[in-house]
Design a protein around this motif. Structure first.
Motif, PDB file in Angstrom:
ATOM      1  N   GLU A  53       0.819  -1.226   0.000  1.00 24.35           N
ATOM      2  CA  GLU A  53       0.000   0.000   0.000  1.00 24.35           C
ATOM      3  C   GLU A  53       0.845   1.264   0.000  1.00 24.35           C
ATOM      4  N   THR A  54       2.127   1.124   0.290  1.00 25.72           N
ATOM      5  CA  THR A  54       2.952   2.332   0.432  1.00 25.72           C
ATOM      6  C   THR A  54       4.176   2.306  -0.494  1.00 25.72           C
ATOM      7  N   PHE A  55       4.055   1.564  -1.577  1.00 28.09           N
ATOM      8  CA  PHE A  55       4.985   1.653  -2.712  1.00 28.09           C
ATOM      9  C   PHE A  55       4.146   2.323  -3.804  1.00 28.09           C
ATOM     10  N   LEU A  56       4.387   3.622  -3.994  1.00 31.46           N
ATOM     11  CA  LEU A  56       3.524   4.417  -4.875  1.00 31.46           C
ATOM     12  C   LEU A  56       4.307   4.920  -6.079  1.00 31.46           C
ATOM     13  N   VAL A  57       3.634   4.997  -7.223  1.00 35.74           N
ATOM     14  CA  VAL A  57       4.268   5.546  -8.420  1.00 35.74           C
ATOM     15  C   VAL A  57       3.504   6.793  -8.859  1.00 35.74           C
ATOM     16  N   HIS A  58       4.248   7.703  -9.447  1.00 38.64           N
ATOM     17  CA  HIS A  58       3.678   8.939  -9.964  1.00 38.64           C
ATOM     18  C   HIS A  58       3.685   8.821 -11.482  1.00 38.64           C
ATOM     19  N   THR A  59       2.511   8.849 -12.096  1.00 37.35           N
ATOM     20  CA  THR A  59       2.446   8.702 -13.550  1.00 37.35           C
ATOM     21  C   THR A  59       2.003  10.006 -14.196  1.00 37.35           C
ATOM     22  N   HIS A  60       2.363  10.144 -15.442  1.00 39.59           N
ATOM     23  CA  HIS A  60       1.934  11.305 -16.223  1.00 39.59           C
ATOM     24  C   HIS A  60       1.262  10.787 -17.489  1.00 39.59           C
TER      25      HIS A  60
END
Ligand SMILES: CC(C)(COP(=O)(O)OP(=O)(O)OC[C@H]1O[C@@H](n2cnc3c(N)ncnc32)[C@H](O)[C@@H]1OP(=O)(O)O)[C@@H](O)C(=O)NCCC(=O)NCCS
Length: 166
Positions: A53-60
């Motif tokens: 739950e706390t491995f997050l990715v930022h996508t564009h």
């Protein structure tokens, strides 16, 4: 209609949990961000199992694309340890790291947050400092031949409504 306006209106930034198909992009960011000691494929898979739950990715997402490109990622534990954060070199200084760290701060709501940073990594130190972190300690030779600085964000205690403001 101005085609540029449509393009802008249909692009977007999203933060979401890591999924297996992100791995190649994450590895590319990792190798460029931590050339001295990048995490490998297996390490990321282990981290995704430990921190689903706390491995997050930022996508564009760009106009016409179904899936966004990955611009950065953050991994942290629920007790407040930032395990890693990195942004693709082409997309730094656009607020991506700040958004990822602020999302972690929101999830960790008022918990102490800390990370280790190489003494030589002045960019990361400036980044954390801008977000209110302070250096609270150091670990000699944490990276083999280089010290780590411990940088920490401590929540400010909220005043209760019954407290006097004097
Ligand atoms: C550290 C890192 C994650 C920052 O991500 P980023 O998306 O570029 O950071 P942001 O754009 O959100 O920066 C927010 C603010 O932090 C400060 N900042 C960020 N990077 C900085 C740098 N290299 N030098 C000085 N200040 C910096 C600035 O004040 C910036 O605001 P501004 O651009 O309006 O001046 C990114 O540089 C990176 O991936 N570095 C390599 C990996 C790494 O060192 N990770 C941290 C290990 S603990």
């Amino acid at each position: 209609m101005n085609p540029g306006a449509k393009f802008n209106a249909t692009t977007g930034l999203t933060i979401r949990p890591f999924s297996f198909s992100d791995l190649d992009s994450i590895l590319q960011i990792e190798r460029q961000s931590f050339p001295k000691s990048p995490y490998d494929w297996t390490t990321f898979l282990n981290l995704s199992a430990l921190y689903p739950e706390t491995f997050l990715v930022h996508t564009h997402v760009t106009y016409g694309q179904k899936e966004g490109n990955i611009w950065g990622y953050i991994i942290f534990s629920k007790d407040g340890h930032i395990i890693s954060i990195a942004v693709h070199p082409l997309h730094r200084r656009k607020g991506v790291g700040k958004k990822l760290l602020q999302r972690a701060m929101k999830i960790l709501y008022l918990k102490k947050i800390w990370a280790e940073v190489r003494r030589s990594n002045l960019g990361a130190q400036a980044f954390y400092s801008k977000l209110g972190f302070q250096i609270t300690g150091e670990v000699p030779n944490y990276y083999g031949n280089e010290d780590a600085l411990i940088i920490q964000w401590t929540p400010v205690p909220q005043k209760s409504s019954q407290e006097s403001s004097c």
